[in-house]
Design a protein around this motif. Structure first.
Motif, mmCIF file in Angstrom:
data_model
loop_
_atom_site.group_PDB
_atom_site.id
_atom_site.type_symbol
_atom_site.label_atom_id
_atom_site.label_comp_id
_atom_site.label_asym_id
_atom_site.label_seq_id
_atom_site.Cartn_x
_atom_site.Cartn_y
_atom_site.Cartn_z
ATOM 1 N N LEU A 1 0.825 -1.204 0.000
ATOM 2 C CA LEU A 1 0.000 0.000 0.000
ATOM 3 C C LEU A 1 0.859 1.253 0.000
ATOM 4 C CD1 LEU A 1 -2.879 1.134 0.183
ATOM 5 C CD2 LEU A 1 -2.677 1.020 2.650
ATOM 6 N N LEU A 2 1.930 1.241 0.784
ATOM 7 C CA LEU A 2 2.871 2.358 0.858
ATOM 8 C C LEU A 2 4.266 1.832 0.584
ATOM 9 C CD1 LEU A 2 1.824 4.188 4.146
ATOM 10 C CD2 LEU A 2 1.522 5.019 1.840
ATOM 11 N N SER A 3 5.088 2.675 -0.028
ATOM 12 C CA SER A 3 6.483 2.292 -0.183
ATOM 13 C C SER A 3 7.168 2.380 1.178
ATOM 14 C CB SER A 3 7.184 3.206 -1.188
ATOM 15 O OG SER A 3 7.274 4.515 -0.667
ATOM 16 N N GLN A 4 8.328 1.757 1.272
ATOM 17 C CA GLN A 4 9.060 1.793 2.533
ATOM 18 C C GLN A 4 9.470 3.224 2.868
ATOM 19 O OE1 GLN A 4 12.580 -0.619 2.521
ATOM 20 N NE2 GLN A 4 12.635 -0.754 4.744
ATOM 21 N N ARG A 5 9.825 4.003 1.864
ATOM 22 C CA ARG A 5 10.215 5.400 2.070
ATOM 23 C C ARG A 5 9.051 6.209 2.626
ATOM 24 N NH1 ARG A 5 9.693 9.953 -1.160
ATOM 25 N NH2 ARG A 5 11.256 11.549 -0.756
ATOM 26 N N LEU B 1 6.237 9.045 7.079
ATOM 27 C CA LEU B 1 5.024 9.240 7.876
ATOM 28 C C LEU B 1 5.235 8.859 9.344
ATOM 29 C CD1 LEU B 1 2.303 8.036 5.364
ATOM 30 C CD2 LEU B 1 2.809 10.377 6.073
ATOM 31 N N MET B 2 6.027 7.821 9.579
ATOM 32 C CA MET B 2 6.315 7.426 10.960
ATOM 33 C C MET B 2 7.110 8.518 11.680
ATOM 34 S SD MET B 2 8.666 4.362 12.473
ATOM 35 C CE MET B 2 10.072 5.147 11.736
ATOM 36 N N LEU B 3 8.105 9.078 11.020
ATOM 37 C CA LEU B 3 8.881 10.149 11.634
ATOM 38 C C LEU B 3 8.011 11.384 11.867
ATOM 39 C CD1 LEU B 3 12.224 9.799 9.653
ATOM 40 C CD2 LEU B 3 11.821 9.244 12.057
ATOM 41 N N GLY C 1 -0.171 18.863 15.110
ATOM 42 C CA GLY C 1 -0.527 18.876 13.690
ATOM 43 C C GLY C 1 0.452 19.685 12.866
ATOM 44 N N GLY C 2 0.828 20.826 13.387
ATOM 45 C CA GLY C 2 1.821 21.636 12.678
ATOM 46 C C GLY C 2 3.168 20.950 12.598
ATOM 47 N N ALA C 3 3.557 20.289 13.682
ATOM 48 C CA ALA C 3 4.827 19.567 13.692
ATOM 49 C C ALA C 3 4.796 18.399 12.711
ATOM 50 C CB ALA C 3 5.134 19.064 15.099
ATOM 51 N N PHE C 4 3.651 17.739 12.585
ATOM 52 C CA PHE C 4 3.526 16.627 11.634
ATOM 53 C C PHE C 4 3.752 17.111 10.211
ATOM 54 C CE2 PHE C 4 0.951 14.118 8.691
ATOM 55 C CZ PHE C 4 1.504 12.865 8.883
ATOM 56 N N VAL C 5 3.082 18.202 9.852
ATOM 57 C CA VAL C 5 3.223 18.734 8.492
ATOM 58 C C VAL C 5 4.663 19.148 8.230
ATOM 59 C CG1 VAL C 5 2.535 20.628 6.976
ATOM 60 C CG2 VAL C 5 0.809 19.425 8.317
ATOM 61 N N ALA C 6 5.241 19.875 9.174
ATOM 62 C CA ALA C 6 6.618 20.342 8.991
ATOM 63 C C ALA C 6 7.601 19.173 8.903
ATOM 64 C CB ALA C 6 6.998 21.265 10.136
ATOM 65 N N ALA C 7 7.406 18.157 9.739
ATOM 66 C CA ALA C 7 8.318 17.014 9.735
ATOM 67 C C ALA C 7 8.203 16.210 8.446
ATOM 68 C CB ALA C 7 8.049 16.118 10.945
ATOM 69 N N VAL C 8 6.988 16.019 7.955
ATOM 70 C CA VAL C 8 6.819 15.266 6.712
ATOM 71 C C VAL C 8 7.458 16.024 5.548
ATOM 72 C CG1 VAL C 8 5.102 14.503 5.018
ATOM 73 C CG2 VAL C 8 4.797 13.948 7.425
ATOM 74 N N ILE D 1 15.180 12.666 2.967
ATOM 75 C CA ILE D 1 15.272 11.262 2.543
ATOM 76 C C ILE D 1 14.966 11.221 1.048
ATOM 77 C CG2 ILE D 1 14.396 8.927 2.874
ATOM 78 C CD1 ILE D 1 13.576 9.752 5.692
ATOM 79 N N GLY D 2 15.990 11.299 0.251
ATOM 80 C CA GLY D 2 15.830 11.349 -1.203
ATOM 81 C C GLY D 2 15.257 10.051 -1.749
#
Length: 64
Positions: free
Chosen positions: A10-14, A19-21, A48-55, A62-63
Motif C-alpha cells: 500500500l505504501l512504499s518503505q520510504r 510518515l512514521m517520523l 498537527g503543525g509539527a507533523f506537516v513540517a516534519a513530513v 530522505i531522497g
C-alpha cells in the motif's frame, strides 16, 4: 496449481518511514506543549503543525 500474484504494498518503505517520523514529531510536540502548561487543544494544534513540517522536512532529506 498456479501461485496467486501477491498484492503490491500500500505504501512504499520510504513513505512509511517519512510518515512514521512525522507521527513521532507530532506526538513529541503535543506532549511537550501539554506538559509546558498548554491545554490539550493547543497540544493537538502544535502536533498537527509539527507533523506537516516534519513530513515536508523528511521528504526532502530522505531522497527517493
Amino acid at each position: 496449481m498456479p501461485q496467486p500474484t501477491p498484492q503490491p504494498p500500500l505504501l512504499s518503505q520510504r513513505a512509511a518511514v517519512i510518515l512514521m517520523l512525522g507521527a513521532l514529531a507530532a506526538v513529541a510536540a503535543a506532549v511537550l506543549t501539554v506538559l509546558a502548561g498548554g491545554v490539550l487543544a493547543s497540544g493537538l494544534l502544535a502536533g498537527g503543525g509539527a507533523f506537516v513540517a516534519a513530513v515536508l522536512f523528511f521528504n526532502v532529506i530522505i531522497g527517493g
